[in-house]
Design a protein around this motif. Structure first.
Motif, short mmCIF file in Angstrom:
data_model
loop_
_atom_site.label_atom_id
_atom_site.label_comp_id
_atom_site.label_asym_id
_atom_site.label_seq_id
_atom_site.Cartn_x
_atom_site.Cartn_y
_atom_site.Cartn_z
N VAL A 60 0.84 -1.20 0.00
CA VAL A 60 0.00 0.00 0.00
C VAL A 60 0.87 1.25 0.00
O VAL A 60 0.59 2.22 -0.71
N GLN A 61 1.95 1.23 0.77
CA GLN A 61 2.86 2.38 0.84
C GLN A 61 3.39 2.75 -0.54
O GLN A 61 3.56 3.92 -0.86
N ASN A 62 3.64 1.75 -1.36
CA ASN A 62 4.19 1.97 -2.70
C ASN A 62 3.13 1.80 -3.77
O ASN A 62 3.46 1.58 -4.94
N GLY A 63 1.86 1.94 -3.41
CA GLY A 63 0.75 1.58 -4.29
C GLY A 63 0.52 2.43 -5.51
O GLY A 63 0.24 1.91 -6.57
N GLY A 64 0.60 3.71 -5.41
CA GLY A 64 0.25 4.56 -6.53
C GLY A 64 1.26 5.66 -6.76
O GLY A 64 1.98 6.07 -5.84
N SER A 65 1.29 6.16 -7.96
CA SER A 65 2.21 7.23 -8.30
C SER A 65 1.83 8.51 -7.57
O SER A 65 0.69 8.98 -7.66
N GLY A 66 2.76 9.05 -6.82
CA GLY A 66 2.51 10.29 -6.10
C GLY A 66 1.72 10.13 -4.82
O GLY A 66 1.35 11.12 -4.20
N TRP A 67 1.47 8.88 -4.40
CA TRP A 67 0.72 8.68 -3.16
C TRP A 67 1.56 9.07 -1.96
O TRP A 67 2.74 8.77 -1.88
N ARG A 68 0.91 9.73 -1.04
CA ARG A 68 1.52 10.07 0.25
C ARG A 68 0.71 9.34 1.31
O ARG A 68 -0.42 9.73 1.61
N VAL A 69 1.26 8.26 1.84
CA VAL A 69 0.54 7.38 2.75
C VAL A 69 0.93 7.71 4.18
O VAL A 69 2.11 7.81 4.50
N SER A 70 -0.08 7.88 5.03
CA SER A 70 0.18 8.12 6.45
C SER A 70 -0.60 7.10 7.28
O SER A 70 -1.65 6.61 6.85
N VAL A 71 -0.09 6.80 8.44
CA VAL A 71 -0.72 5.82 9.32
C VAL A 71 -1.79 6.51 10.15
O VAL A 71 -1.50 7.40 10.95
N GLY A 72 -3.04 6.10 9.93
CA GLY A 72 -4.15 6.61 10.73
C GLY A 72 -4.21 5.90 12.07
O GLY A 72 -4.39 6.51 13.12
N SER A 73 -4.04 4.57 12.02
CA SER A 73 -3.98 3.76 13.24
C SER A 73 -3.22 2.48 12.94
O SER A 73 -3.20 2.01 11.80
N LEU A 74 -2.57 1.94 13.96
CA LEU A 74 -1.81 0.70 13.82
C LEU A 74 -1.78 0.02 15.17
O LEU A 74 -1.44 0.65 16.18
N CYS A 75 -2.16 -1.26 15.19
CA CYS A 75 -2.07 -2.02 16.42
C CYS A 75 -1.67 -3.44 16.06
O CYS A 75 -2.23 -4.06 15.16
N ILE A 76 -0.66 -3.95 16.77
CA ILE A 76 -0.16 -5.29 16.53
C ILE A 76 0.03 -5.96 17.89
O ILE A 76 0.73 -5.43 18.75
N GLY A 77 -0.64 -7.10 18.10
CA GLY A 77 -0.45 -7.86 19.33
C GLY A 77 -1.74 -8.15 20.06
O GLY A 77 -2.83 -7.76 19.67
#
Length: 109
Positions: A60-77
């Motif tokens: 997803v981070q590298n998904g589209g040309s010119g995309w600026r991806v930011s983390v809205g939420s992240l939870c692991i565990g």
């Protein structure tokens, strides 16, 4: 004073995000990938799927040309509410707009 352009984040169109999700959702087994407007939501019910989850995040981070991806939420565990692997990634493009001369010409005072 010089006129300075403004940099603004503009959300990606929801149909572009949905098309991208459709193209990758079957690649990462064990990870549910959904479009939610201009965001991508990733979930998994099992921490054993962490490798697939991590790779999906990178895709997803590298998904589209010119995309600026930011983390809205992240939870692991185990401490996560609901599923043990979950992320929401917000997708924008950067837009540079020329300022209006009237706004820049205001006298300093």
């Amino acid at each position: 004073q010089p006129i300075v352009p403004q940099i603004v984040d503009v959300p990606i169109a929801a149909d572009q995000v949905a098309a991208f999700v459709e193209s990758i959702k079957d690649v990462y087994q064990g990870v549910q990938i959904q479009a939610n407007g201009s965001a991508v939501v990733l979930n998994s019910t099992n921490t054993a799927n962490f490798g697939q989850f991590r790779e999906a995040l990178g895709h997803v981070q590298n998904g589209g040309s010119g995309w600026r991806v930011s983390v809205g939420s992240l939870c692991i565990g185990r401490e996560c509410q609901g599923q043990p692997l979950q992320a929401t990634l917000n997708i924008n493009k950067v837009d540079v707009t020329a300022p209006t001369p009237a706004a820049s010409a205001a006298p300093a005072g």
